[in-house]
Design a protein around this motif. Structure first.
Motif, mmCIF file in Angstrom:
data_model
loop_
_atom_site.group_PDB
_atom_site.id
_atom_site.type_symbol
_atom_site.label_atom_id
_atom_site.label_comp_id
_atom_site.label_asym_id
_atom_site.label_seq_id
_atom_site.Cartn_x
_atom_site.Cartn_y
_atom_site.Cartn_z
ATOM 1 N N MET B 123 51.267 -40.432 55.464
ATOM 2 C CA MET B 123 50.244 -39.595 54.833
ATOM 3 C C MET B 123 49.030 -40.461 54.473
ATOM 4 S SD MET B 123 50.588 -36.910 51.709
ATOM 5 C CE MET B 123 49.142 -36.227 50.908
ATOM 6 N N HIS B 124 49.289 -41.668 53.934
ATOM 7 C CA HIS B 124 48.176 -42.578 53.636
ATOM 8 C C HIS B 124 47.387 -42.886 54.909
ATOM 9 C CE1 HIS B 124 50.513 -44.194 49.905
ATOM 10 N NE2 HIS B 124 49.953 -43.014 49.691
ATOM 11 N N ALA B 125 48.078 -42.942 56.031
ATOM 12 C CA ALA B 125 47.423 -43.313 57.292
ATOM 13 C C ALA B 125 46.680 -42.151 57.939
ATOM 14 C CB ALA B 125 48.465 -43.867 58.262
ATOM 15 N N PHE B 126 47.298 -40.966 57.947
ATOM 16 C CA PHE B 126 46.816 -39.906 58.831
ATOM 17 C C PHE B 126 46.038 -38.779 58.149
ATOM 18 C CE2 PHE B 126 50.658 -41.175 61.616
ATOM 19 C CZ PHE B 126 49.904 -42.157 62.240
ATOM 20 N N VAL B 127 45.904 -38.834 56.824
ATOM 21 C CA VAL B 127 45.004 -37.865 56.191
ATOM 22 C C VAL B 127 43.595 -38.111 56.743
ATOM 23 C CG1 VAL B 127 43.724 -37.582 54.029
ATOM 24 C CG2 VAL B 127 46.197 -37.272 54.044
ATOM 25 N N ARG B 128 42.877 -37.048 57.089
ATOM 26 C CA ARG B 128 41.501 -37.207 57.571
ATOM 27 C C ARG B 128 40.601 -36.346 56.701
ATOM 28 N NH1 ARG B 128 43.403 -40.953 59.826
ATOM 29 N NH2 ARG B 128 43.744 -41.249 62.056
ATOM 30 N N PHE B 129 39.726 -37.008 55.943
ATOM 31 C CA PHE B 129 38.811 -36.265 55.084
ATOM 32 C C PHE B 129 37.647 -35.717 55.889
ATOM 33 C CE2 PHE B 129 40.677 -38.962 51.683
ATOM 34 C CZ PHE B 129 41.113 -37.944 50.862
ATOM 35 N N LEU B 131 33.714 -34.121 55.197
ATOM 36 C CA LEU B 131 32.660 -33.988 54.185
ATOM 37 C C LEU B 131 32.310 -32.510 54.032
ATOM 38 C CD1 LEU B 131 30.586 -35.530 52.395
ATOM 39 C CD2 LEU B 131 29.029 -35.442 54.347
ATOM 40 N N PHE B 143 34.792 -34.448 49.606
ATOM 41 C CA PHE B 143 35.572 -34.451 50.848
ATOM 42 C C PHE B 143 36.838 -33.622 50.679
ATOM 43 C CE2 PHE B 143 33.014 -38.240 51.153
ATOM 44 C CZ PHE B 143 32.711 -38.356 52.510
ATOM 45 N N ASP B 201 33.868 -32.140 61.028
ATOM 46 C CA ASP B 201 32.984 -33.054 60.335
ATOM 47 C C ASP B 201 32.128 -33.706 61.413
ATOM 48 O OD1 ASP B 201 32.087 -35.753 59.421
ATOM 49 O OD2 ASP B 201 33.110 -35.184 57.582
ATOM 50 N N GLU B 204 33.080 -36.923 63.359
ATOM 51 C CA GLU B 204 34.252 -37.009 64.238
ATOM 52 C C GLU B 204 33.884 -37.361 65.674
ATOM 53 O OE1 GLU B 204 36.533 -33.491 63.322
ATOM 54 O OE2 GLU B 204 36.986 -34.276 61.319
ATOM 55 N N TRP B 207 33.793 -41.055 65.752
ATOM 56 C CA TRP B 207 35.164 -41.577 65.626
ATOM 57 C C TRP B 207 35.899 -41.472 66.965
ATOM 58 C CZ3 TRP B 207 38.467 -44.696 63.803
ATOM 59 C CH2 TRP B 207 39.839 -44.428 63.755
ATOM 60 N N PRO B 238 41.676 -35.743 64.516
ATOM 61 C CA PRO B 238 40.562 -35.373 65.405
ATOM 62 C C PRO B 238 40.533 -36.173 66.701
ATOM 63 C CG PRO B 238 39.759 -36.455 63.397
ATOM 64 C CD PRO B 238 41.215 -36.197 63.199
ATOM 65 N N GLU B 239 41.141 -37.382 66.715
ATOM 66 C CA GLU B 239 41.090 -38.206 67.919
ATOM 67 C C GLU B 239 42.196 -37.859 68.919
ATOM 68 O OE1 GLU B 239 41.846 -39.143 64.902
ATOM 69 O OE2 GLU B 239 43.343 -40.754 64.781
#
Lengths: 428, 285
Positions: B123-129, B131, B143, B201, B204, B207, B238-239
């Motif tokens: 979760m720390h890695a893959f959360v994507r905020f 804006l 965000f 966003d 993205e 990114w 998104p990637e």
């Protein structure tokens, strides 16, 4: 040139640097500030590319224009690759924008050498300075430094960065002279020695009682060695790495398999990357670091290359069968660490468990020890390997991976099944 | 058979477990039921509250640490497993149970604990905020992220985001529970549907450009990628939609590189710095 195109060129130019670690930084975070950023926990891989590499940092070059002519590098001055250059503000904004969306742990900034080593270092440092001082950025910063830059500039880089690195590139000066004519082993090592001195000086200052907190300085340095570009043996590479770890206290020596690049050089024709070899080298290094092997036990003058088919520990065990079997219920920790199939964690679990009861095969099974691998090498309360098992010539055969069907396209990447298991490019 | 009705929280389990322990009810005589679950066929008596007044049993600190993590696991058998461990430690004469890594219960609980910790890490890695705007009064950027964790980990994972993103306002929305930070206070609200979260966003695009450019087609290792970034996470990254085409193109890209004609070496340009390096390497010059 628009930002998108610059990013395309300058990320592509940076991808041959294997380093992606974001661990090992001092603990800091953004609480009570207007900025963002935290470090000091375990590193986080925010994404993975289909090459299996962790994406943890925004890894880019400030510019891919370069005075040097390293023949393995796409950015060498003889290459016809399109050149681009970020302004420091563009990198700062990109880092903050990516960071706030939780795409990255921070920035890994490197650069082609333009004008001079000092001029290039100044530009790189300016990005880090802006991030830290103007934007209160507390995320991870890794700066690539240049051995020929003045010591004062390398020190300044260390003040803003969590990690600094200098690439050794190749294990011998002979290799450098041929493939990276502007680089020099002695100069690189001298700069590493200087950085080590600064890191340790700060640690000592920190430990002084009642002294004011010393200004921040990078907590570690790392380097990268190219594998498969020159004729160096695995013994050359592992011994050089060992010397760097002990002589300069490096956090990490990355092995980067020489991989095909667009714009290849006449001096160094490209070939498929030695992925398995890279993997075995990391395993060899781990065996030395965690399992207390000497490099001279893993690679010998008779066999200066690691066995590509078997992991270094298993190869060693097969060459030293007289040391086995090891009694799971009695053997000391060092002996258990040398049993193929037992890692550090399971050895510690075994040591904890055998204080309470005599261990049987069922116990090892519950610890998910790979049974087929360990059985010929161990004794438990209910198992003793047959003598034949340890003496027989078939023992090596048993561990060879099944023959794989050849990949149809010979020029594609080689099969990497053996490779997938535990290699983490970079992150060990 | 006793049925223990609890809310799916550590506090609720702990209260019930204390009562059961005080009454000497062995683990195989308890059926744990989370609130909201259908009553079981083995409907039997529940204990009258209030709980028996007896001193709380003493357990090793490591057990409470373990219980705190395990309580977030999605498997409802966790309550029974925890109670069995508790019983063995307090009534079974196995105080050192947790230090016997080969024990089947300890093994299972260890695996579940690992599964929860891994999910927190992911979760720390893959959360994507994304804006959503700027607070007019404070000027702080705002965000919002959408995430679908496998376990009930929002409260365990949130403090990390507070430390890291103190300087911006953020919300992480999930189907079970949402976390919010406004610069002063971390607080939690009930879960929401995905439609409550923003769907894009502008950054993205950049990114994705980065993701595409940092990939080395000559080192394709798809299994390795999927081991660390399993497909279940892809729908919120998104990637991720780029992955199939990057894999498909890689063979041709490598073939093209191998077919490229090798370049001659260009002479060094006039440059004082390069000149100084050459003099260092060959002092006779």
């Amino acid at each position: 040139m628009d930002l998108q195109r610059k990013l395309e060129i300058l990320a592509d130019a940076a991808k041959y640097d294997a380093s992606c670690a974001s661990s090992g930084a001092a603990r800091k975070d953004s609480r009570g500030s207007r900025g963002v950023g935290s470090t000091g926990g375990v590193g986080i891989c925010h994404s993975y590319a289909p090459d299996g590499r962790c994406i943890s940092l925004l890894k880019i070059l400030l510019t891919n224009a370069c005075l040097y002519d390293c023949h393995y590098c796409i950015n060498r001055r003889s290459s016809n690759v399109q050149r681009a250059r970020f302004t420091p503000d563009e990198v700062v904004q990109l880092t903050l924008d990516f960071y706030k969306r939780n795409y990255i742990e921070g920035l890994f900034l490197s650069s082609g050498i333009v004008q001079s080593a000092d001029h290039t270092m100044e530009q790189v440092i300016e990005v880090a300075r802006k991030l830290r001082e103007e934007h209160h950025f507390r995320g991870y910063i890794h700066l690539k430094t240049i051995p020929e830059a003045s010591p004062a500039l390398i020190e300044r880089a260390g003040r803003f960065a969590d990690r600094i690195s200098l690439n050794i590139e190749l294990p011998t000066q002979t290799g450098l002279t041929r493939l990276a004519p502007e680089k020099n082993l002695a100069r690189t090592q001298e700069a590493m020695g200087h950085i080590r001195g600064k890191i340790e000086e700060r640690l000592a200052d920190k430990r002084k009682p009642d002294a004011p907190k010393p200004p921040p300085f990078a907590t570690g340095q790392s380097t990268q060695m190219l594998v498969g570009a020159d004729e160096s043996t695995d013994a050359d590479i592992l011994q050089r790495a060992d010397a760097l770890y002990t002589g300069y206290r490096l956090r990490r020596v990355y092995y980067s398999g020489f991989s095909p690049i667009p714009e290849p050089s006449k001096v160094l024709p490209i070939k498929p990357p030695p992925l398995v070899r890279e993997h075995r080298l990391y395993q060899g290094r781990l065996a030395a670091a965690l399992l207390r092997f000497q490099v001279s036990e893993i690679v010998t003058p008779d066999a200066p290359h690691l066995d590509l088919a078997l992991d270094p520990k298993l190869s060693w065990a097969l060459r030293n069968r007289a040391q086995f079997p090891a009694d799971i219920n009695r053997a000391p920790r060092e002996a258990l660490l040398r049993v193929p199939g037992l890692g550090v964690r399971n050895v510690d679990r075994i040591l904890a468990a055998r204080r309470h009861c005599r261990l049987r095969l069922g116990d090892l099974l519950r610890l998910r020890v790979p049974m087929k691998k360990v059985l010929p090498f161990i004794i438990t309360a209910d198992h003793t390997p047959a003598r034949l098992d340890l003496d027989g010539d078939t023992l090596r055969q048993r561990f060879l991976p099944p023959l794989q069907q050849m990949e149809l396209s010979l020029d594609g990447p080689p099969p990497s099944a053996a490779d997938n298991a535990s290699v983490r490019t970079g992150e060990l | 058979m006793h049925t223990a009705h609890i809310k799916p929280t550590l506090e609720s389990w702990r209260e019930e477990a204390r009562t059961l322990l005080a009454r000497g009810v062995p683990p195989d005589a308890v059926l744990w039921c989370q609130a909201g679950d259908e009553p079981s066929l083995f409907q039997a008596e529940s204990f009258p509250s209030p709980a028996v007044d007896s001193p709380a049993p003493r357990v090793p600190a490591a057990f409470m640490d373990l219980a705190r993590t395990l309580a977030a696991h999605a498997d409802e058998r966790r309550w029974g497993l925890l109670y069995r461990l508790l019983w063995r430690i307090t009534h079974g004469g196995e105080r050192a149970l947790l230090s016997v890594p080969t024990d089947a219960d300890v093994r299972l609980v260890e695996q579940w604990r690992k599964s929860v910790s891994r999910e927190i890490h992911k979760m720390h890695a893959f959360v994507r905020f994304r804006l959503t705007g700027r607070d007019e009064a404070t000027g702080r950027e705002q965000f919002v992220a959408w995430f679908e964790p496998e376990h009930r980990i929002v409260r365990l994972a949130a403090p990390f985001f507070e430390r890291r993103f103190a300087g911006m306002d953020w919300s992480i929305l999930t189907p079970e529970e949402c976390a919010h930070w406004d610069g002063e206070r971390l607080h939690f609200t009930p879960g929401v549907p995905r439609s409550a979260a923003p769907s894009e966003d502008a950054l993205e695009k950049l990114w994705r450009t980065y993701f595409k450019s940092i990939f080395n087609p000559a080192r394709l290792k798809v299994k390795m990628m999927q081991q660390e970034m399993p497909k279940k996470y892809w729908k919120n990254l998104p990637e991720a939609p780029l992955i199939p085409e990057l894999i498909a193109e890689s063979g041709d890209r490598v073939r093209n590189m191998l077919a490229t004609e090798e370049l001659e070496v260009k002479p060094a340009p006039q440059n004082a710095y390069l000149e100084s390096l050459r003099r260092k390497d060959n002092p006779e010059l």
